[in-house]
Scaffold this active site. Structure first.
Site, PDB file in Angstrom:
ATOM      1  N   GLU A 150       0.855  -1.193   0.000  1.00 58.84           N
ATOM      2  CA  GLU A 150       0.000   0.000   0.000  1.00 58.84           C
ATOM      3  C   GLU A 150       0.884   1.234   0.000  1.00 58.84           C
ATOM      4  O   GLU A 150       1.642   1.463   0.950  1.00 58.84           O
ATOM      5  CB  GLU A 150      -0.913   0.013   1.229  1.00 58.84           C
ATOM      6  CG  GLU A 150      -1.729   1.288   1.365  1.00 58.84           C
ATOM      7  CD  GLU A 150      -2.458   1.408   2.693  1.00 58.84           C
ATOM      8  OE1 GLU A 150      -2.806   2.540   3.078  1.00 58.84           O
ATOM      9  OE2 GLU A 150      -2.678   0.373   3.363  1.00 58.84           O
ATOM     10  N   ARG A 204       0.388  10.371   0.448  1.00 52.53           N
ATOM     11  CA  ARG A 204       0.782  11.429   1.384  1.00 52.53           C
ATOM     12  C   ARG A 204       1.918  12.280   0.858  1.00 52.53           C
ATOM     13  O   ARG A 204       2.333  13.231   1.541  1.00 52.53           O
ATOM     14  CB  ARG A 204       1.198  10.813   2.735  1.00 52.53           C
ATOM     15  CG  ARG A 204       0.100  10.009   3.407  1.00 52.53           C
ATOM     16  CD  ARG A 204       0.573   9.458   4.733  1.00 52.53           C
ATOM     17  NE  ARG A 204      -0.364   8.489   5.283  1.00 52.53           N
ATOM     18  CZ  ARG A 204      -0.169   7.796   6.391  1.00 52.53           C
ATOM     19  NH1 ARG A 204       0.944   7.986   7.094  1.00 52.53           N
ATOM     20  NH2 ARG A 204      -1.060   6.921   6.818  1.00 52.53           N
ATOM     21  N   LYS A 207     -10.828  -1.878   6.415  1.00 56.59           N
ATOM     22  CA  LYS A 207      -9.634  -1.583   7.191  1.00 56.59           C
ATOM     23  C   LYS A 207     -10.103  -1.161   8.580  1.00 56.59           C
ATOM     24  O   LYS A 207     -11.088  -0.424   8.709  1.00 56.59           O
ATOM     25  CB  LYS A 207      -8.869  -0.438   6.515  1.00 56.59           C
ATOM     26  CG  LYS A 207      -7.643   0.071   7.256  1.00 56.59           C
ATOM     27  CD  LYS A 207      -6.973   1.165   6.426  1.00 56.59           C
ATOM     28  CE  LYS A 207      -5.741   1.720   7.099  1.00 56.59           C
ATOM     29  NZ  LYS A 207      -5.016   2.665   6.214  1.00 56.59           N
TER      30      LYS A 207
END
Length: 210
Positions: free
Chosen positions: A43, A47, A131
């Site tokens: 993943e 950001r 998640k």
């Protein structure tokens, strides 16, 4: 050929590395280090300005590892991730627009939850894989055990505050398919291009499920 759903990616490895990449040129080498250690999924969080380029670089250079986009905060993030070649997308929470868009997205989408009400909202929108974030801060293993009673059909990828020393306890839970971890790619190892260290961390993580 039918595209695999999110469950496929959550079952590829017991630990999904959650990485922050500042330099997209290093992304393929990072992916190769994970692969050598036995990790088949990654993943890349959205950001940094390099994140989408890193996803594209990994998807082109290393087809044996499935790369997804994390920190998907909006429907435009979701579309950008798909355009970059991400195989799936993950959010740190869930919003109605994203839940709606995720059902029609060109790639599988994993929303995040932290409370029973959020699980119920996701179930009502047609999801049963989530998640669990931030895992440790939101109750950790006791919370996931509590979820199992009212939500027996739901499966989770807990992420947030988990370490190599605690991950096996998460993976022992029947409603956990994998766990997300940031410890597999320390910032100093990435900066130093210490692929051997990252490979070793990946190998230990890949053996986490007993």
């Amino acid at each position: 050929m039918k595209q695999p759903g999110i469950e496929h990616f959550l079952r590829l490895s017991p630990v999904m590395p959650v990485v922050v990449i500042e330099d997209a040129e290093r992304a393929p080498d990072l992916a190769r280090a994970f692969l050598r250690g036995g990790i088949r999924v990654i993943e890349v969080t959205l950001r940094t300005p390099a994140a989408l380029r890193a996803i594209e670089a990994i998807s082109r250079a290393e087809p044996d590892i499935s790369v997804g986009a994390g920190t998907v905060l909006s429907t435009s993030d979701l579309q950008s991730a798909a355009n970059a070649g991400a195989a799936f997308a993950i959010s740190p929470g869930c919003t109605v627009p994203l839940l709606d868009a995720g059902r029609e997205a060109p790639i599988p989408y994993l929303p995040a939850v932290a409370t029973p009400s959020e699980v119920m909202k996701g179930l009502a929108a047609g999801y049963r894989f989530f998640k669990f974030f931030p895992a440790e801060a939101a109750g950790g293993i006791p919370m996931l055990k509590s979820f199992a009673g009212p939500f027996p059909e739901v499966r989770f990828c807990p992420t947030g505050g988990i370490t190599q020393s605690t991950v096996r306890s998460y993976l022992e839970l029947p409603n956990v398919l994998c766990a997300g971890g940031t410890w597999l790619s320390p910032a100093e190892a990435l900066a130093a291009r210490d692929w051997a260290r990252i490979e070793a961390l990946a190998a230990t993580a890949a053996a986490s499920r007993g």
